[in-house]
Structures are given as C-alpha cells and as structure tokens.
Enzyme design. Sequence first.
Site, short mmCIF file in Angstrom:
data_model
loop_
_atom_site.label_atom_id
_atom_site.label_comp_id
_atom_site.label_asym_id
_atom_site.label_seq_id
_atom_site.Cartn_x
_atom_site.Cartn_y
_atom_site.Cartn_z
N HIS A 82 0.88 -1.18 0.00
CA HIS A 82 0.00 0.00 0.00
C HIS A 82 0.92 1.23 0.00
O HIS A 82 2.03 1.18 0.53
CB HIS A 82 -0.83 -0.06 1.28
CG HIS A 82 -1.92 0.96 1.38
ND1 HIS A 82 -1.68 2.26 1.77
CD2 HIS A 82 -3.25 0.87 1.18
CE1 HIS A 82 -2.83 2.92 1.81
NE2 HIS A 82 -3.80 2.10 1.45
N ASP A 93 3.05 -4.72 7.90
CA ASP A 93 1.82 -3.93 7.77
C ASP A 93 0.65 -4.91 7.85
O ASP A 93 0.37 -5.65 6.90
CB ASP A 93 1.85 -3.19 6.43
CG ASP A 93 0.50 -2.56 6.07
OD1 ASP A 93 -0.47 -2.74 6.82
OD2 ASP A 93 0.45 -1.90 5.02
N GLN A 148 -4.67 -5.35 6.74
CA GLN A 148 -5.70 -6.25 6.21
C GLN A 148 -5.71 -7.61 6.92
O GLN A 148 -6.57 -8.44 6.64
CB GLN A 148 -5.48 -6.48 4.70
CG GLN A 148 -5.63 -5.23 3.86
CD GLN A 148 -7.05 -4.69 3.87
OE1 GLN A 148 -8.02 -5.40 4.13
NE2 GLN A 148 -7.18 -3.41 3.58
N LYS A 192 -10.54 -1.19 10.26
CA LYS A 192 -10.69 -2.35 9.37
C LYS A 192 -11.01 -3.60 10.18
O LYS A 192 -11.03 -4.71 9.68
CB LYS A 192 -9.41 -2.56 8.55
CG LYS A 192 -9.13 -1.41 7.58
CD LYS A 192 -7.86 -1.63 6.82
CE LYS A 192 -7.35 -0.38 6.12
NZ LYS A 192 -8.14 0.02 4.96
N CYS A 234 -4.72 2.43 -3.79
CA CYS A 234 -3.49 2.92 -3.14
C CYS A 234 -2.32 1.96 -3.33
O CYS A 234 -1.46 1.82 -2.44
CB CYS A 234 -3.71 3.19 -1.65
SG CYS A 234 -4.86 4.51 -1.33
N1 PLP Z 1 -1.83 -0.91 4.48
C1 PLP Z 1 -2.78 -1.62 3.88
C2 PLP Z 1 -2.47 -2.98 3.36
C3 PLP Z 1 -4.07 -1.09 3.73
O1 PLP Z 1 -5.01 -1.80 3.13
C4 PLP Z 1 -4.33 0.21 4.24
C5 PLP Z 1 -5.65 0.82 4.05
O2 PLP Z 1 -6.37 0.51 3.12
C6 PLP Z 1 -3.30 0.90 4.87
C7 PLP Z 1 -2.06 0.31 4.98
C8 PLP Z 1 -3.52 2.26 5.45
O3 PLP Z 1 -4.37 2.18 6.55
P1 PLP Z 1 -4.91 3.49 7.27
O4 PLP Z 1 -5.49 4.35 6.18
O5 PLP Z 1 -5.95 2.99 8.20
O6 PLP Z 1 -3.77 4.14 7.94
#
Ligand code: PLP
Length: 428
Positions: A145, A222, A225, A248, A386
């Site tokens: 992401h 990270d 998900q 999430k 993203c």
């Molecule tokens: N990493 C992953 C894999 C994501 O799917 C997301 C959000 O869609 C993020 C990071 C960023 O999360 P946040 O916007 O809650 O900080």
Amino acid sequence: MLTAVQPTPGNLTADRLPKGEDLAFDVDKVRADFPILDQTIHGKPLVYFDNAATTQKPMAVIRALSSYYETINANIHRGIHTLAEKATAEYEATRETVRQFIHASLTEEVIFTRGTTEGINLVASTYGRQHVTRGGEVIISTMEHHSNIVPWQMLCEEKGATLRVMPIDENGDIVFEEYEKLLSEKTQFVAVVHVSNSLGTINPVKRIIAKAHEYGVKVLVDGAQAAAHLDVDVRDLDADFYVFSSHKLYGPTGIGILYGKKALLEAMPPYQGGGEMIKEVSFEKTTYNELPYKFEAGTPNIADTIALKTAIEYVTRLGKARVARHENELLRHATEALTEIPGLRIVGTAREKISVASFVIEGIHPQDIGIILDTQGVAVRTGHHCTQPLMKRFGLPGTTRASFAMYNTKEEINRLVTGLHKVLKMLS
Ligand code: PLP
C-alpha cells in the site's frame, strides 16, 4: 499484463485458518448487530463489499462510543478525580485487550497511533532515521500500500539510501528466492505487508522475517488487512514491528496500533514532542516518559480507543476461526461465480488469500463498473486501491474489488453477479 491464471476458488488453505471454534456461524444474527446494513441504496437493499477500505461497526461498538461520552468523558492519566480515573482505566484496558489479541508479551509494547499509516511513519521517522544510512538499502514488496512505500522512499531520499523491491509472480505471490537475493550486508530494514489489500495475498511473513533476521535486519509488518481475518501472533512471527488500524477491524476510525519489541522501542527516539511523552521538562533539557507513553504525545483519541476494545471483544467472542471459515466460503463462491462472467479475469490468484476478489472485465473501465453497481445498491471499490506500483506490475489502470466481511452472504454475491451482467448489457 497478467497472463491467464486459473484461480483456485477459495485459496485460503485449511492450515492457515485460525484454529478453534467448530460451532456453526449464524450470519443473520451477525447482520442484526450492524444497523447500517439495514438500508436501501437507490431503492435496493445495500450490499456492502468495500470492507477492505473500512468495515462497518456493530451496535456494541457504536454504544461503547456514545456511552463513553455520556458517562465518563475525561482526560486521562493526569487527573485524580473519579471520571479521569475511570477513563484512564478503560483506556489502559484496551491496551491489555490488544496485547492479548496479538499475543504480545507486554502492554508497554502496544502503542496507540491514529492508524496503520501513522504507525509506519512513526517507525520510519525514529528507528528508520537512526538505522538507515547513506548507501544502505530498505526492502519492501511490489504489493505494498502507498503507506508502506512513501515513508520509506522519503527516508531513503533523506539518507541517500536505496529502496529495493521484492518482485511478485503472475498470481500475486512474492518470489521468495528473489527476496533472498535482495538481502545483503547493505540491507538496513525490511517492511512488508501481511495481507495485500488489492490481491488478498497472504504473505509468508514468518519466513520473510526469519530470513531478514539472518542478516540482523529488523522487519515491520503492515497488518492492516490481516488483523480482521487472521490470527496475529507477533511473538510467533517474531515481528519487530507490527501495525494495524481499528477501522478495518470493526472498530472506530482514528485509532491504530503499533506493536514493537520493547528493547527496540526503548532505544528509539520519540516521534512527537509534547505533553504525556515527558518525565520532566526544563528549558535546558527534557527527559522522556517510559513506554508506551514516550510515543503517545498529547491527548490521545480516548473514546475511539475505548470502543476498539469492544470491537476486539466482539470479534473474539464470535471466534476468528468461525468468521474465517465463513469468509473463505464467500471467497470460494465469489471466485466460482465471477469466473463464469464473460471477459472477467480475477487479479490475484495467490496460493493463500483472504476474502478479496479483485477483477477486470475486458473493454470496460473499473470506474464504470463501480458506478453501475452502485445504482444496484452494491458498494465495491474501483481504481488502484493505493497500490499504483502493483497495478503497473500487472499493466492495469485499476481493478474492481469486492472484499467480504463476516456479515456478507452468498446471496449478496449473487446480487454482485447480477449487477455485473447488467454492466455487460449496458456497456459491451
Ligand atoms: N496498508 C494496507 C495494506 C491497507 O489496506 C491500508 C488501508 O487501506 C493501509 C495500509 C492504510 O491504513 P490506514 O489508512 O488505516 O492508515
């Protein structure tokens, strides 16, 4: 371009499913806990398939939020009056709930952030600034992401280091041997996503971490998900840092978790300065507070933190194993049904997946698909999710993504399929 790979319907293998509960899963009962689902959009019952962006919230979480403001709203840690003590106790109780949820050893290792993005930025700005140097390398993967790309890119630019990228294959699996080749004496950090938001791929993070550790390199995972779908055990993974977001995970927005090993967090400088993160301040010198407060400057998001505890308790009570089995069934059903649609191709056919079905339909722009589905009451996400470099890897401007959660049903997937037939009728 992605070559034609036949998807295996429901790729989440049994040994990856959280273990434990054998009882049947009553989806109707679960749906009744989510008031937002009971509405019509453009005159059709809502089908919410944008769960990878954010999940809906059960009534228990909504009540926890309003009850906090109705009964105990107060600032935490410094007050000695009853409400301040109550608010502090509830806030710190969430930390303990999170500790258990991710199987961390110590509550000091659980830092509250605004979300995954802030957790990654915190580590890049502190541990990263300390340990990444000119000529060094930071490794990430092709399926990150943007929030696990840009902070490392900024750090590398600042330090004169290089960002290296683990390649992935046509299915959306990391090519492990290529990752092994990237590791060297120059490697100073590895940051990798546990589960891809665009493809659903579950990455072998335990192996990735073990390999990096052979080089003495620390790893951030990270888990944005992963937290709602997999059992996360930071000790079993031996993760140095693990980040995720409450929203999430059926919890509120604006609150997230950074897990870090105590010794690493202790050696890191603070991220932000201000109240709460200090022990003593004079104009000459400030001494910093102990963990975890060293990383929690200012008044935190008290209400949402407290409601996150309710969200975790809700998921835990239902049983992650039961939820995962249900979601795996949904993925299997969706993969089979979608593959029947003429011109449709699933993007992301990894060996192990969570319940994300990303797809393209020949000759039709994902945005048009999304707009028409919305008129049918079906909410999906379209675009690059993203993950622009990942889309580039597959030669695509974007995909349509249906991501499933505990409250979704096979009937809803059938509504998606009917909607897609309508798209074909209108646009092809
Ligand atoms: N990493 C992953 C894999 C994501 O799917 C997301 C959000 O869609 C993020 C990071 C960023 O999360 P946040 O916007 O809650 O900080």
